[in-house]
Design a protein around this motif. Structure first.
Motif, PDB file in Angstrom:
ATOM      1  N   LEU A 121       8.601   3.338  -3.917  1.00  0.00           N
ATOM      2  CA  LEU A 121       7.566   3.526  -2.900  1.00  0.00           C
ATOM      3  C   LEU A 121       7.455   2.371  -1.916  1.00  0.00           C
ATOM      4  O   LEU A 121       7.335   2.577  -0.711  1.00  0.00           O
ATOM      5  N   PHE A 122       7.471   1.167  -2.440  1.00  0.00           N
ATOM      6  CA  PHE A 122       7.281  -0.011  -1.587  1.00  0.00           C
ATOM      7  C   PHE A 122       7.652  -1.242  -2.402  1.00  0.00           C
ATOM      8  O   PHE A 122       7.836  -1.163  -3.624  1.00  0.00           O
ATOM      9  N   VAL A 123       7.761  -2.352  -1.708  1.00  0.00           N
ATOM     10  CA  VAL A 123       8.028  -3.606  -2.406  1.00  0.00           C
ATOM     11  C   VAL A 123       6.709  -4.337  -2.624  1.00  0.00           C
ATOM     12  O   VAL A 123       5.787  -4.243  -1.816  1.00  0.00           O
TER      13      VAL A 123
ATOM     14  N   THR B 155       6.143  10.497   0.689  1.00  0.00           N
ATOM     15  CA  THR B 155       6.817  10.369   1.986  1.00  0.00           C
ATOM     16  C   THR B 155       5.801  10.220   3.121  1.00  0.00           C
ATOM     17  O   THR B 155       6.089   9.576   4.132  1.00  0.00           O
ATOM     18  N   GLU B 156       4.612  10.796   2.960  1.00  0.00           N
ATOM     19  CA  GLU B 156       3.574  10.666   3.981  1.00  0.00           C
ATOM     20  C   GLU B 156       2.903   9.290   3.929  1.00  0.00           C
ATOM     21  O   GLU B 156       2.663   8.678   4.973  1.00  0.00           O
TER      22      GLU B 156
ATOM     23  N   SER C 154       8.777  -3.502   5.468  1.00  0.00           N
ATOM     24  CA  SER C 154       9.676  -2.358   5.600  1.00  0.00           C
ATOM     25  C   SER C 154       9.541  -1.736   6.980  1.00  0.00           C
ATOM     26  O   SER C 154       8.497  -1.859   7.637  1.00  0.00           O
ATOM     27  N   ARG C 155      10.602  -1.056   7.388  1.00  0.00           N
ATOM     28  CA  ARG C 155      10.574  -0.323   8.639  1.00  0.00           C
ATOM     29  C   ARG C 155      10.206   1.131   8.367  1.00  0.00           C
ATOM     30  O   ARG C 155      10.201   1.579   7.217  1.00  0.00           O
ATOM     31  N   ALA C 156       9.921   1.857   9.427  1.00  0.00           N
ATOM     32  CA  ALA C 156       9.525   3.261   9.281  1.00  0.00           C
ATOM     33  C   ALA C 156      10.626   4.049   8.589  1.00  0.00           C
ATOM     34  O   ALA C 156      11.822   3.868   8.874  1.00  0.00           O
TER      35      ALA C 156
ATOM     36  N   PRO D 219       9.644   6.244   1.032  1.00  0.00           N
ATOM     37  CA  PRO D 219      10.256   6.062  -0.296  1.00  0.00           C
ATOM     38  C   PRO D 219      11.753   6.335  -0.252  1.00  0.00           C
ATOM     39  O   PRO D 219      12.235   7.037   0.639  1.00  0.00           O
ATOM     40  N   ASN D 220      12.465   5.769  -1.219  1.00  0.00           N
ATOM     41  CA  ASN D 220      13.903   6.006  -1.339  1.00  0.00           C
ATOM     42  C   ASN D 220      14.278   6.148  -2.805  1.00  0.00           C
ATOM     43  O   ASN D 220      13.423   6.072  -3.686  1.00  0.00           O
TER      44      ASN D 220
END
Length: 459
Positions: free
Chosen positions: A120-122, A290-291, A300-302, A306-307
């Motif tokens: 989701l994020f760092v 994802t939203e 992070s960039r747009a 998530p990845n």
């Protein structure tokens, strides 16, 4: 009721009765497929979040609001943090939870029982220290590395957060031990209060920058943030760590906070779920991710998150579809519950239709049989009367009374207009049998009325 309408209703009733076995069979197969596929998600799920005022709690509320719009209530379960969340998912007390990479021991059982809904994020490792304490060692009041913390009172967070384990690993690769520092494991809020009152020299926790605690400490006078200029080396030694950069002015552009770029190391937080969680719930959480996490952030960039990277457990198929393919076609035009029902039932419905089409060919012949049987069943009784007369085993007058009774019953038979020719044929045959019986009844009388003539003698 008009006679024509009566014929139409009879035809419809017979058609319904003829098709009812196949309709019931189809409904039964659909019900079985529905029970087996279980397309309807549960109305309530449990999301393990984190301590009060943490980024996990903030994101948890956002997920709850998003899923509430789809008719699913999300119960937020507070926890000590990442490691505690992993334990809650393992035990089944939570369906979904936020878990940082490297803060929990992933066992072989977890590979089978837990799935990931994506990274989701760092969450940078924030190490805040009091500038006054640093000035006792350095004139500039700055700490350059972990080795400068020897003898300091450092709070590493509660065991459930996973940070103590992570920080212990960082100390180890810096050739330090837990005994080189005075470590405590207070929860985030009381630890922050103790830190601001001077009872602690440093605070360590891993959290997203959205955390109110992080926002406050970054702007508190006399509090400094320890940089990790060796972030790339840390990430090579510990694969679950990622080097990140907090740009100059990111915290406050007007006041230029920070006054220079700050290199940090961060763990990647994933959304993990129990593998038994309903697929529709997994899909909704992945789509919501994802939203919520697809916009640009501090680190992070747009659309960077998530990845599907940095996953320590298998990726759920629903998450892979949501992250790679975006919103499914049906959900763009239909409510989620209906789109989910169609998506999960379409294969079963295809098989049911493939089975029902051949069976439906039996309905017209069955309908014809039912209509004609209303007429043909009387032929057996009529044939029996005729055979009994031919065998001379029955009284003809009694047989005539049976024919009259049969005719009275046939007059009550109603069939669709397209089959009236067969009904009239039956009535005609009844009249033929009656005539035959009447001739048989009149034959003895005629014989008595015309006695044989006497024989004349031969001349």
């Amino acid at each position: 009721m008009p006679r024509t309408l009566s014929y139409t209703l009879i035809s419809l009733r017979e058609m319904l009765l003829s098709s009812s076995p196949f309709a019931l069979l189809t409904v039964g197969v659909i019900a079985l497929a529905y029970w087996w596929l279980d397309p309807a998600p549960p109305k309530t799920v449990v999301l393990a979040t984190g301590p009060a005022q943490s980024a996990y709690e903030t994101f948890g509320r956002r997920y709850a609001q998003a899923l509430e719009r789809e008719g699913i209530h999300v119960t937020l379960l507070p926890s000590d943090g990442s490691s505690h969340n992993l334990a809650l998912i393992r035990s089944g007390q939570a369906n979904v939870g936020f878990v940082q990479g490297g803060t929990g021991d992933i066992s072989p059982d977890d590979q089978e029982n837990i799935v990931s809904l994506g990274s989701l994020f760092v969450e940078p490792l924030w190490l805040f220290y009091r500038e006054a304490r640093a000035r006792q060692q350095h004139a500039n009041g700055r700490v350059e590395g972990l080795s400068d913390l020897r003898g300091w009172r450092v709070n590493v967070g509660s065991a459930g957060s996973g940070v103590p384990r992570l920080f212990s690993t960082l100390l180890d690769i810096n050739h330090l031990t837990d005994k080189d520092l005075k470590l405590s494991e207070l929860e985030q809020t009381p630890a922050t209060v103790a830190f601001l009152r001077g009872r602690l020299d440093a605070l360590v926790f891993a959290s997203a920058p959205e955390s109110p605690m992080v926002q406050m400490l970054l702007q508190t006078p006399g509090v400094k943030l320890l940089p990790f200029p060796q972030g790339e080396a840390y990430s090579r030694r510990l694969p679950y760590l990622t080097p990140v950069l907090m740009p100059q002015g990111m915290v406050d552009l007007a006041n230029n906070l920070p006054s220079h770029d700050v290199k940090l190391v961060a763990t990647t937080t994933s959304l993990l779920a129990n593998a038994d969680t309903h697929p529709a719930v997994l899909q909704l959480f992945a789509q919501t991710a994802t939203e919520l996490h697809g916009t640009a952030g501090w680190f992070s960039r747009a659309r960077q998150y998530p990845n599907l990277e940095h996953s320590e457990v298998p990726i759920a198929a629903e998450a892979e579809r949501a992250i790679k393919g975006g919103l499914p076609f049906l959900q763009r035009h239909l409510p989620f519950w209906l789109a989910n029902l169609i998506e999960r039932m379409w294969l079963a419905m295809g098989l049911i239709i493939a089975l029902a089409l051949p069976l439906s060919r039996v309905v017209p012949p069955l309908y014809t049989f039912r209509i004609r049987s209303r007429v043909f069943r009387w032929y057996a009784q009529l044939r029996d009367i005729e055979q009994r007369q031919e065998a001379d085993g029955a009284v003809t007058a009694d047989l005539l009374r049976e024919v009259d009774a049969l005719e009275a019953k046939v007059e009550q038979v109603v069939v669709p207009l397209s089959y009236t020719d067969e009904l009239y044929a039956l009535r005609s045959n009844i009249h033929l049998v009656r005539k035959k019986l009447l001739r048989a009844l009149e034959a003895p009388t005629a014989a008595q009325a015309s006695p044989d003539l006497p024989e004349f003698s031969k001349a």
